[in-house]
Design a protein around this motif. Structure first.
Motif, PDB file in Angstrom:
ATOM      1  N   PRO A  20       0.837  -1.201   0.000  1.00 35.81           N
ATOM      2  CA  PRO A  20       0.000   0.000   0.000  1.00 35.81           C
ATOM      3  C   PRO A  20       0.873   1.251   0.000  1.00 35.81           C
ATOM      4  O   PRO A  20       1.984   1.241   0.539  1.00 35.81           O
ATOM      5  CB  PRO A  20      -0.803  -0.107   1.296  1.00 35.81           C
ATOM      6  N   VAL A  21       0.378   2.319  -0.617  1.00 34.41           N
ATOM      7  CA  VAL A  21       1.112   3.584  -0.592  1.00 34.41           C
ATOM      8  C   VAL A  21       0.778   4.328   0.695  1.00 34.41           C
ATOM      9  O   VAL A  21      -0.265   4.103   1.306  1.00 34.41           O
ATOM     10  CB  VAL A  21       0.784   4.490  -1.806  1.00 34.41           C
ATOM     11  N   ALA A  22       1.668   5.222   1.080  1.00 33.03           N
ATOM     12  CA  ALA A  22       1.399   6.163   2.166  1.00 33.03           C
ATOM     13  C   ALA A  22       0.898   7.439   1.494  1.00 33.03           C
ATOM     14  O   ALA A  22       1.682   8.133   0.844  1.00 33.03           O
ATOM     15  CB  ALA A  22       2.656   6.425   2.974  1.00 33.03           C
ATOM     16  N   PRO A  23      -0.406   7.756   1.584  1.00 33.15           N
ATOM     17  CA  PRO A  23      -0.956   8.892   0.846  1.00 33.15           C
ATOM     18  C   PRO A  23      -0.260  10.234   1.105  1.00 33.15           C
ATOM     19  O   PRO A  23      -0.257  11.090   0.225  1.00 33.15           O
ATOM     20  CB  PRO A  23      -2.411   8.942   1.304  1.00 33.15           C
ATOM     21  N   ALA A  24       0.340  10.413   2.262  1.00 35.87           N
ATOM     22  CA  ALA A  24       1.011  11.672   2.578  1.00 35.87           C
ATOM     23  C   ALA A  24       2.486  11.680   2.175  1.00 35.87           C
ATOM     24  O   ALA A  24       3.143  12.715   2.297  1.00 35.87           O
ATOM     25  CB  ALA A  24       0.883  11.977   4.067  1.00 35.87           C
ATOM     26  N   ASP A  25       3.011  10.558   1.681  1.00 31.68           N
ATOM     27  CA  ASP A  25       4.407  10.500   1.252  1.00 31.68           C
ATOM     28  C   ASP A  25       4.621  11.539   0.152  1.00 31.68           C
ATOM     29  O   ASP A  25       3.861  11.579  -0.829  1.00 31.68           O
ATOM     30  CB  ASP A  25       4.713   9.099   0.722  1.00 31.68           C
ATOM     31  N   LEU A  50      -5.837   9.476  -2.025  1.00 34.28           N
ATOM     32  CA  LEU A  50      -6.629   8.829  -0.976  1.00 34.28           C
ATOM     33  C   LEU A  50      -6.079   7.458  -0.610  1.00 34.28           C
ATOM     34  O   LEU A  50      -6.285   6.982   0.502  1.00 34.28           O
ATOM     35  CB  LEU A  50      -8.081   8.706  -1.424  1.00 34.28           C
ATOM     36  N   GLY A  51      -5.394   6.814  -1.543  1.00 35.61           N
ATOM     37  CA  GLY A  51      -4.839   5.490  -1.290  1.00 35.61           C
ATOM     38  C   GLY A  51      -4.314   4.891  -2.577  1.00 35.61           C
ATOM     39  O   GLY A  51      -4.295   5.539  -3.614  1.00 35.61           O
ATOM     40  N   GLY A  52      -3.898   3.653  -2.476  1.00 42.20           N
ATOM     41  CA  GLY A  52      -3.404   2.951  -3.653  1.00 42.20           C
ATOM     42  C   GLY A  52      -2.345   1.938  -3.292  1.00 42.20           C
ATOM     43  O   GLY A  52      -2.131   1.625  -2.116  1.00 42.20           O
ATOM     44  N   PHE A  53      -1.691   1.443  -4.336  1.00 39.71           N
ATOM     45  CA  PHE A  53      -0.665   0.419  -4.182  1.00 39.71           C
ATOM     46  C   PHE A  53       0.524   0.737  -5.054  1.00 39.71           C
ATOM     47  O   PHE A  53       0.411   1.438  -6.045  1.00 39.71           O
ATOM     48  CB  PHE A  53      -1.219  -0.958  -4.572  1.00 39.71           C
ATOM     49  N   THR A  54       1.659   0.195  -4.687  1.00 40.75           N
ATOM     50  CA  THR A  54       2.871   0.303  -5.481  1.00 40.75           C
ATOM     51  C   THR A  54       3.535  -1.065  -5.550  1.00 40.75           C
ATOM     52  O   THR A  54       3.359  -1.892  -4.655  1.00 40.75           O
ATOM     53  CB  THR A  54       3.837   1.368  -4.899  1.00 40.75           C
ATOM     54  N   TRP A  55       4.255  -1.301  -6.620  1.00 43.24           N
ATOM     55  CA  TRP A  55       5.045  -2.524  -6.739  1.00 43.24           C
ATOM     56  C   TRP A  55       6.233  -2.251  -7.639  1.00 43.24           C
ATOM     57  O   TRP A  55       6.220  -1.328  -8.442  1.00 43.24           O
ATOM     58  CB  TRP A  55       4.211  -3.699  -7.242  1.00 43.24           C
ATOM     59  N   LYS A  56       7.257  -3.057  -7.445  1.00 46.41           N
ATOM     60  CA  LYS A  56       8.510  -2.872  -8.169  1.00 46.41           C
ATOM     61  C   LYS A  56       8.430  -3.499  -9.551  1.00 46.41           C
ATOM     62  O   LYS A  56       7.784  -4.522  -9.748  1.00 46.41           O
ATOM     63  CB  LYS A  56       9.662  -3.496  -7.394  1.00 46.41           C
ATOM     64  N   ILE A  67      -7.153   9.141  -6.548  1.00 39.32           N
ATOM     65  CA  ILE A  67      -6.830  10.557  -6.403  1.00 39.32           C
ATOM     66  C   ILE A  67      -8.113  11.374  -6.304  1.00 39.32           C
ATOM     67  O   ILE A  67      -9.049  11.164  -7.080  1.00 39.32           O
ATOM     68  CB  ILE A  67      -6.012  11.037  -7.617  1.00 39.32           C
ATOM     69  N   GLN A  68      -8.133  12.325  -5.368  1.00 41.41           N
ATOM     70  CA  GLN A  68      -9.260  13.243  -5.242  1.00 41.41           C
ATOM     71  C   GLN A  68      -8.901  14.558  -5.930  1.00 41.41           C
ATOM     72  O   GLN A  68      -7.817  15.112  -5.709  1.00 41.41           O
ATOM     73  CB  GLN A  68      -9.596  13.505  -3.776  1.00 41.41           C
ATOM     74  N   ALA A  81      -5.681   5.963 -11.295  1.00 44.79           N
ATOM     75  CA  ALA A  81      -4.618   6.072 -12.294  1.00 44.79           C
ATOM     76  C   ALA A  81      -3.548   5.019 -12.057  1.00 44.79           C
ATOM     77  O   ALA A  81      -3.319   4.586 -10.925  1.00 44.79           O
ATOM     78  CB  ALA A  81      -3.984   7.461 -12.245  1.00 44.79           C
ATOM     79  N   LEU A  82      -2.895   4.631 -13.151  1.00 43.06           N
ATOM     80  CA  LEU A  82      -1.738   3.744 -13.099  1.00 43.06           C
ATOM     81  C   LEU A  82      -0.569   4.491 -13.721  1.00 43.06           C
ATOM     82  O   LEU A  82      -0.655   4.967 -14.847  1.00 43.06           O
ATOM     83  CB  LEU A  82      -2.005   2.452 -13.871  1.00 43.06           C
ATOM     84  N   VAL A  83       0.511   4.597 -12.945  1.00 36.07           N
ATOM     85  CA  VAL A  83       1.701   5.340 -13.352  1.00 36.07           C
ATOM     86  C   VAL A  83       2.912   4.426 -13.202  1.00 36.07           C
ATOM     87  O   VAL A  83       2.970   3.625 -12.269  1.00 36.07           O
ATOM     88  CB  VAL A  83       1.875   6.596 -12.460  1.00 36.07           C
ATOM     89  N   VAL A  84       3.869   4.557 -14.103  1.00 39.39           N
ATOM     90  CA  VAL A  84       5.137   3.845 -13.956  1.00 39.39           C
ATOM     91  C   VAL A  84       6.254   4.876 -13.906  1.00 39.39           C
ATOM     92  O   VAL A  84       6.245   5.862 -14.636  1.00 39.39           O
ATOM     93  CB  VAL A  84       5.377   2.808 -15.081  1.00 39.39           C
ATOM     94  N   GLU A  85       7.178   4.640 -12.994  1.00 41.03           N
ATOM     95  CA  GLU A  85       8.418   5.411 -12.917  1.00 41.03           C
ATOM     96  C   GLU A  85       9.544   4.442 -13.193  1.00 41.03           C
ATOM     97  O   GLU A  85       9.758   3.499 -12.433  1.00 41.03           O
ATOM     98  CB  GLU A  85       8.619   5.970 -11.505  1.00 41.03           C
ATOM     99  N   ALA A  86      10.245   4.657 -14.285  1.00 48.53           N
ATOM    100  CA  ALA A  86      11.358   3.776 -14.636  1.00 48.53           C
ATOM    101  C   ALA A  86      12.318   4.528 -15.545  1.00 48.53           C
ATOM    102  O   ALA A  86      11.894   5.348 -16.360  1.00 48.53           O
ATOM    103  CB  ALA A  86      10.847   2.522 -15.342  1.00 48.53           C
ATOM    104  N   LYS A  87      13.581   4.228 -15.364  1.00 48.25           N
ATOM    105  CA  LYS A  87      14.633   4.801 -16.210  1.00 48.25           C
ATOM    106  C   LYS A  87      14.551   6.327 -16.278  1.00 48.25           C
ATOM    107  O   LYS A  87      14.685   6.927 -17.328  1.00 48.25           O
ATOM    108  CB  LYS A  87      14.576   4.179 -17.599  1.00 48.25           C
TER     109      LYS A  87
END
Length: 97
Positions: A20-25, A50-56, A67-68, A81-87
């Motif tokens: 799970p993500v930390a919404p305030a991160d 508001l919440g969500g998940f992350t994975w490597k 997202i609100q 939404a689905l976002v990827v951060e890579a490279k």
């Protein structure tokens, strides 16, 4: 027993890496703001994640976020939404109202 794996756009992931993500991160907030700007082009204001998940993934991370948003008249909306951060890049892969 073999570990369960699920296909992603670029590689295989271990579904046990989903957290799970930390919404305030601050990084999660930045990604939420990125989604609102990228998809809504200034028509909605970012309020919060508001919440969500992350994975490597290989070389980065996926974020599935709830997202609100708010329009300029004060009405609020919940988007996913689905976002990827890579490279070194952040990409919006999917968005739904």
């Amino acid at each position: 027993m073999a570990e369960a794996k699920s296909a992603t756009l670029t590689d295989q992931i271990d579904i046990n890496s989903i957290q799970p993500v930390a919404p305030a991160d601050p990084r999660v907030v930045e990604i939420g703001q990125f989604v609102v700007e990228k998809f809504h082009h200034g028509k909605l204001l970012f309020i919060a994640v508001l919440g969500g998940f992350t994975w490597k993934c290989e070389g980065g991370k996926y974020y599935a976020l709830i997202i609100q948003n708010q329009d300029y008249e004060g009405a609020t909306f919940i988007h996913k939404a689905l976002v990827v951060e890579a490279k070194g890049e952040t990409k919006l892969l999917w968005h739904r109202n």
